[in-house]
Design an enzyme around this catalytic site. Structure first.
Site, PDB file in Angstrom:
ATOM      1  N   SER B 217      28.203  35.251  34.062  1.00 61.56           N
ATOM      2  CA  SER B 217      27.160  36.487  34.646  1.00 61.56           C
ATOM      3  C   SER B 217      25.870  36.928  33.760  1.00 61.56           C
ATOM      4  O   SER B 217      25.966  37.286  32.843  1.00 61.56           O
ATOM      5  CB  SER B 217      27.901  37.385  34.899  1.00 61.56           C
ATOM      6  OG  SER B 217      28.943  36.792  35.769  1.00 61.56           O
ATOM      7  N   LYS B 241      39.192  44.728  36.886  1.00 64.35           N
ATOM      8  CA  LYS B 241      38.109  46.216  37.183  1.00 64.35           C
ATOM      9  C   LYS B 241      36.992  45.770  38.353  1.00 64.35           C
ATOM     10  O   LYS B 241      37.092  46.649  39.476  1.00 64.35           O
ATOM     11  CB  LYS B 241      36.603  45.513  35.940  1.00 64.35           C
ATOM     12  CG  LYS B 241      35.444  46.810  36.349  1.00 64.35           C
ATOM     13  CD  LYS B 241      34.552  47.328  35.190  1.00 64.35           C
ATOM     14  CE  LYS B 241      33.496  48.247  35.659  1.00 64.35           C
ATOM     15  NZ  LYS B 241      32.592  47.946  34.106  1.00 64.35           N
ATOM     16  N   ASP B 242      37.434  44.442  39.332  1.00 58.47           N
ATOM     17  CA  ASP B 242      37.529  43.979  40.094  1.00 58.47           C
ATOM     18  C   ASP B 242      38.584  44.718  41.143  1.00 58.47           C
ATOM     19  O   ASP B 242      38.011  45.092  42.265  1.00 58.47           O
ATOM     20  CB  ASP B 242      37.188  41.927  40.285  1.00 58.47           C
ATOM     21  CG  ASP B 242      36.148  42.194  40.509  1.00 58.47           C
ATOM     22  OD1 ASP B 242      35.325  42.735  40.062  1.00 58.47           O
ATOM     23  OD2 ASP B 242      35.672  40.396  39.681  1.00 58.47           O
TER      24      ASP B 242
END
Lengths: 256, 408
Positions: B217, B241-242
């Protein structure tokens, strides 16, 4: 960064709201009366008594011209009618069935599984009987117009004398809720058009509100269960969000 | 790849022959992810989730849907009234379509803001634009299937655009329609393609992820990771976190599905299609409105069509239009201003696309359209040359440590 997210979400929400606002724009001066419907809001539910009265108004006032294609008699159970009552209501109609063993089509009394028969055999007959205008099917009308229920109510009570400046041709009527203010439907409700068994008010406003209530149910019969599941889903997901956020904080505690 | 890292003998046996567990382990535990990704990096996984929701609900809907002009509208009403929880499946499908576009638009603007399209991630970006195009085609055809008034007239207007192509235009439109007007052959082929294309999207998504995993990323600072101190493993940090993002997404989706299911649709689509009666305003779904505004801003039909497709085509060459060596807008003060102007411009185009094409709206559409192209074709290339950027941090760890120090 927070500001970025906030600004993004806010502007997207307004962007999402836009087409609704855009589609509401019609022609002419349109008056929209806002009602406090029992089915509005998060815990919204239908008022069975009002729907039954509304169904009566539909039968006695609207059904002469307007079909309800997607409604079967069995659906009337939602209004609080029991099986025997539904059978009795259905039995007052004749529907075509067949072919029988001789290959002939025949008429028989309607059953709960049958759809409510249309007043006309086809659109052409409907137009021929209504000055060339086609009375729309009412099964979805409360969802097929912007601001559905408020609009329908406003339309039903919106018949007035046309302002002097406006020429209303024969077969057209002035209505302050209709786009362009000229509608081909003659005023259907004047007040005291039907006799209610439960003694509720039969003013034009009351009748219009009742039939609108009924039409909203017809367009969105699953509204109550939808909102009920919705409350549970939102409750569950809120807790899920809080729990996952707390778990995230804990897991990330050692990163910074 | 040592099989010894799995303690379960069955897993070891399978992994030796089919290394799926090694692949998962690599993605979750070995794949290094920058440690400073903010919540704007959630929209990729949310887009993936949206695609899955669309495919699952779509397959279920197709079981009760009838692709025929005489039955399509009624079959949708049957789903809404008589199929068990059919209303729920359909409302999820309808609203997730809108949410899918919200998520993807945010994902795209995230990429624009942080320069995620820049080397070495050009192909990653281009594959994303391909997904976006496939999504638009899929959504357009899906909207036709209920065969309501907007379905029919939207299909008529949009397919008619191809008639602007010189010489072969009319033949192309006839070919698309499968006849001489939007009719049953159009509906059946749209249904077929609407069912096919999500799987094409899924395929390109796989490529998108392969390209992502090549360099990992991008991150809010936009500089490359310099070593282990800059990265963390995907699991558990970004899985959790997703999940936070997914919880938020599902909560908002639930609010839409259960309390405002038709807010993002058009009431006219609850009127059965009638080829003899044109609606007062034909508007596409909200997510197409910016492009619709560009289309109508041009007085010439062919010009409008070219510009509309050009608005997307321009994204393909974006990595070569923006030559600034600095990725993140954080260190590009002038670019940042123009980014927000573009964002406002896109919203303005969306608004104008929903308004009637008359009077002041036409003028404003033209200004907004001109600005859109000016941004990509003139401003971005010039900024690459003239903008003085802020000094970049040496590594990701450095500013992260610095901010923590300040906050504490």
């Amino acid at each position: 960064m927070r500001k970025f997210i906030f600004a993004t979400v806010m502007s997207l929400m307004s962007a999402v709201g836009m087409p609704g606002a855009a589609s509401a724009a019609g022609g002419g001066d349109v008056t929209l009366l806002k009602n406090d419907w029992s089915f509005a809001g998060i815990f919204g539910h239908y008022d069975k008594a009002s729907m039954q009265r509304g169904f009566q108004v539909y039968l006695e006032v609207c059904a002469g011209c307007h079909s309800m294609e997607y409604m079967a008699f069995r659906n009337l159970a939602d209004l609080g009618y029991n099986e025997a009552e539904i059978k009795a209501i259905a039995a007052e109609y004749e529907v075509q069935d067949g072919p029988d063993e001789d290959g002939e089509m025949f008429m028989r009394p309607a059953r709960p599984a049958d759809r409510i028969p249309s007043p006309y055999r086809n659109d052409n007959e409907a137009r021929a009987n209504n000055n060339g205008a086609l009375p729309p099917d009412l099964s979805l009308i409360a969802k097929a117009r912007a601001h559905g229920p408020d609009y329908l109510y406003s339309l039903l009570v919106g018949y007035q004398d046309a302002p002097a400046s406006m020429e209303v041709p024969d077969g057209m009527y002035y209505n302050n809720a209709y786009s362009g203010n000229m509608i081909a439907m003659p005023q259907p409700i004047y007040g005291d058009d039907v006799e209610y068994a439960d003694g509720a008010s039969t003013s034009a406003e009351a009748l219009s509100a009742d039939v609108t209530h009924f039409l909203m149910w017809a367009a969105e019969p699953k509204l109550e269960v939808r909102k009920r599941i919705g409350v549970a889903a939102v409750f569950f997901l809120s807790i899920f969000l809080i729990m996952s956020y707390l778990a995230k904080r804990r897991i990330w505690a050692d990163v910074h | 790849m040592s099989a010894a890292k799995f303690s379960n003998p069955v897993v070891r046996w399978i992994d030796h022959r089919l290394p799926v567990f090694s692949m998962l382990d690599h993605t979750a535990n070995e794949y290094p992810t920058p440690k400073n990704l903010n919540y704007m990096w959630n929209f990729g996984s949310l887009a993936g989730l949206s695609l899955v929701i669309m495919i699952v609900t779509g397959i279920v809907l197709a079981m009760s849907y009838t692709a025929h002009v005489d039955y399509a509208f009624e079959s949708v009403e049957r789903i809404m009234r008589d199929v068990n929880h059919g209303w729920l499946i359909r409302y999820i499908h309808m609203n997730t379509a809108s949410f899918f576009f919200i998520v993807v638009y945010l994902h795209i603007f995230r990429g624009l803001y942080y320069g995620s399209y820049k080397a070495p991630r050009e192909l990653l970006w281009i594959l994303g634009v391909v997904i976006f195009l496939l999504m638009m085609a899929t959504a357009f055809m899906g909207y036709v299937l209920p065969w309501g008034q907007m379905s029919f007239w939207g299909a008529t207007v949009i397919t008619n655009l191809f008639s602007a192509i010189p010489i072969v235009g009319e033949s192309v439109v006839t070919f698309l329609w499968g006849g001489f007007s939007v009719d049953n052959p159009t509906l059946t082929r749209f249904f077929s393609l609407h069912y096919l294309m999500p799987f094409l999207i899924a395929g390109v998504v796989v490529l998108h992820i392969v390209a992502l995993h090549r360099f990992g990323s991008n991150n809010p600072i936009g500089i490359d990771t310099k070593g282990r101190q800059d990265t963390i493993s995907f699991h558990p940090y970004y899985t959790i976190k997703d999940i936070v993002g997914i919880a938020m997404f599902l909560l908002l989706l639930a609010i839409a599905v259960f309390f405002f299911p038709n807010a993002m649709g058009h009431p006219d689509n609850y009127i059965p299609a009638n080829p003899m009666q044109t609606p007062a305003h034909i508007v596409p779904e909200w997510y197409f409105l910016p492009f619709y505004a560009i289309l109508r801003a041009v007085p010439d039909k062919l010009g409008g069509v070219l510009l509309m497709f050009g608005a997307i085509a321009i994204l393909f060459i974006l990595p070569w239009l923006d030559r600034s060596p600095v990725r993140s807008a954080r260190f590009r003060p002038v670019f940042r201003i123009f980014f927000w102007l573009l964002f406002i411009d896109a919203l303005a185009l969306g608004y104008l696309g929903g308004m009637p094409a008359e009077g002041i709206y036409v003028t404003l559409s033209r200004v907004a359209t001109a600005w859109y192209f000016l941004h990509f074709l003139v401003i971005l290339p010039m900024l690459g040359v003239f903008e003085s950027t802020k000094p970049l941090p040496k590594s990701i760890s450095e500013p992260v440590l610095a901010t923590t120090g300040e906050a504490a």
